[in-house]
Design an enzyme around this catalytic site. Structure first.
Site, short mmCIF file in Angstrom:
data_model
loop_
_atom_site.label_atom_id
_atom_site.label_comp_id
_atom_site.label_asym_id
_atom_site.label_seq_id
_atom_site.Cartn_x
_atom_site.Cartn_y
_atom_site.Cartn_z
N ASP A 10 0.86 -1.18 0.00
CA ASP A 10 0.00 0.00 0.00
C ASP A 10 0.89 1.23 0.00
OD1 ASP A 10 -2.27 1.64 0.16
OD2 ASP A 10 -2.21 1.67 2.35
N SER A 11 0.31 2.35 -0.38
CA SER A 11 1.07 3.59 -0.37
C SER A 11 1.16 4.18 1.04
CB SER A 11 0.43 4.62 -1.31
OG SER A 11 -0.90 4.88 -0.94
N TYR A 42 -0.53 8.88 -3.10
CA TYR A 42 -0.35 8.66 -4.54
C TYR A 42 -1.33 9.48 -5.38
CZ TYR A 42 2.79 4.56 -4.22
OH TYR A 42 3.85 3.73 -4.02
N CYS A 73 -4.28 -1.06 -2.26
CA CYS A 73 -4.38 0.38 -2.46
C CYS A 73 -5.26 0.60 -3.69
CB CYS A 73 -2.99 0.98 -2.67
SG CYS A 73 -2.99 2.73 -3.14
N ASN A 74 -6.35 1.32 -3.52
CA ASN A 74 -7.25 1.55 -4.64
C ASN A 74 -6.60 2.37 -5.74
OD1 ASN A 74 -10.36 0.70 -3.98
ND2 ASN A 74 -9.22 1.11 -2.12
N THR A 75 -5.84 3.39 -5.36
CA THR A 75 -5.18 4.23 -6.36
C THR A 75 -4.17 3.42 -7.18
OG1 THR A 75 -5.47 6.22 -5.02
CG2 THR A 75 -3.75 6.27 -6.71
N GLU A 157 -4.72 10.26 8.56
CA GLU A 157 -3.26 10.13 8.64
C GLU A 157 -2.64 11.13 9.61
OE1 GLU A 157 -0.73 8.72 6.15
OE2 GLU A 157 -2.08 7.49 4.99
N CYS A 187 -11.54 3.06 -0.24
CA CYS A 187 -10.17 3.40 0.17
C CYS A 187 -9.84 2.51 1.34
CB CYS A 187 -10.08 4.88 0.55
SG CYS A 187 -8.47 5.35 1.26
N THR A 188 -8.66 1.95 1.37
CA THR A 188 -8.33 0.99 2.44
C THR A 188 -8.12 1.67 3.79
OG1 THR A 188 -6.02 0.98 1.67
CG2 THR A 188 -7.46 -0.82 0.92
N HIS A 189 -8.11 3.01 3.83
CA HIS A 189 -8.13 3.71 5.12
C HIS A 189 -9.51 3.67 5.77
CE1 HIS A 189 -4.46 5.55 3.52
NE2 HIS A 189 -4.23 6.12 4.67
#
Length: 272
Positions: A10-11, A42, A73-75, A157, A187-189
């Site tokens: 993931d980013s 990203y 990571c979706n992006t 974040e 989004c994985t967040h």
């Protein structure tokens, strides 16, 4: 035969939620996690730059004997996954695989027979229309209503959870007006926000969260692909790497895992 591993990439922070959830479902699997914290986020980068970052990341994980990588990571899934699968893998590691998070998520929406699905995600994901394009292949009968939620990741974040509620309510309102039957947390967040989202949308709308979807889909994939699964060790190994070790990242990792975890720096930009 060399013992291989599962890689999770993931980013930023969201992939830690996916890695933890995978370990909860498949505790024995040997796993290496890589977060590209040096370049997060990203979403404000060009596709070419995102691809370069992802190329380096998967190259590092494959050099660490990963047989399969989950791009959590979706992006990254939107910008680089298909190209990595079609160009990078055949040339470098034709027997190994890279999986994303977008298609499995939409498969679950279809399997659960949802018809009016909301999507909250970053600006990049909404503008890329990756969910719309993949949904047409999976189930064109589903109507997707998308809403960009650009403030959520920076708040998560940067310890801003206490201010999320009113902003989230504003984001969700237009989707609820569409009478959605489910909502994708794109989004994985966003699994960190599940309880707050539930309060806002009530019990009648299903939450499709990738920390629940990806472990289940991964387990199914491994069952159907023994040639990928069998070489992966089952000793319970778990290693964590990031491209920039920061105090804030270590604090959030501690919050997610409810314990201190050892995080090492991966010098992936030194690889040639």
């Amino acid at each position: 035969m060399k013992t291989m591993k599962l890689g999770v990439f993931d980013s930023g922070l969201g992939g830690l939620l996916i890695a933890k959830a995978i370990k909860s479902r498949i505790p024995a699997i040997d796993m290496i996690y890589l977060g590209d914290t040096l370049h997060v986020p990203y979403g404000n980068r060009s596709n070419e730059v995102i691809y370069d970052y992802c190329y380096k990341a998967v190259d590092f994980l494959f050099s660490q004997d990963c047989n399969l990588i989950v791009m959590a990571c979706n992006t990254a899934s939107a910008a680089a996954l298909r190209r990595l699968q079609q160009e990078y893998l055949p040339t470098h590691y034709p027997e190994r695989r890279i999986l994303g998070v977008v298609v499995p998520t939409l498969e679950v929406a279809s399997e659960q027979q949802h018809r009016k699905v909301g999507l909250i995600a970053t600006n990049y994901i909404i503008e890329s229309k990756i969910y719309e394009s993949e949904l047409k292949k999976i189930n064109p009968k589903i109507t997707l209503y998308s809403k960009a939620t650009p403030l959520l990741v920076p708040m998560l974040e940067n310890d801003g959870m206490q201010w999320v509620g009113p902003i989230l309510r504003t984001y969700l309102h237009p989707l609820l007006e569409k009478k959605i039957d489910s909502i994708i947390l794109g989004c994985t967040h966003y699994p960190l926000l599940k309880s707050i989202i539930r309060q806002e949308i009530g019990e009648s709308v299903d939450i499709l969260s990738q920390d629940e979807i990806i472990p289940h889909k991964l387990e199914d994939y491994l069952r159907r692909h023994p040639e990928i699964s069998n070489p992966i060790g089952r000793s319970g190994l778990q290693e964590f790497y990031v491209t920039d070790v920061t105090d804030s990242y270590k604090r959030m990792a501690h919050f997610i895992y409810s314990k201190e975890i050892i995080i090492e720096k991966a010098a992936i930009w030194d690889l040639h």
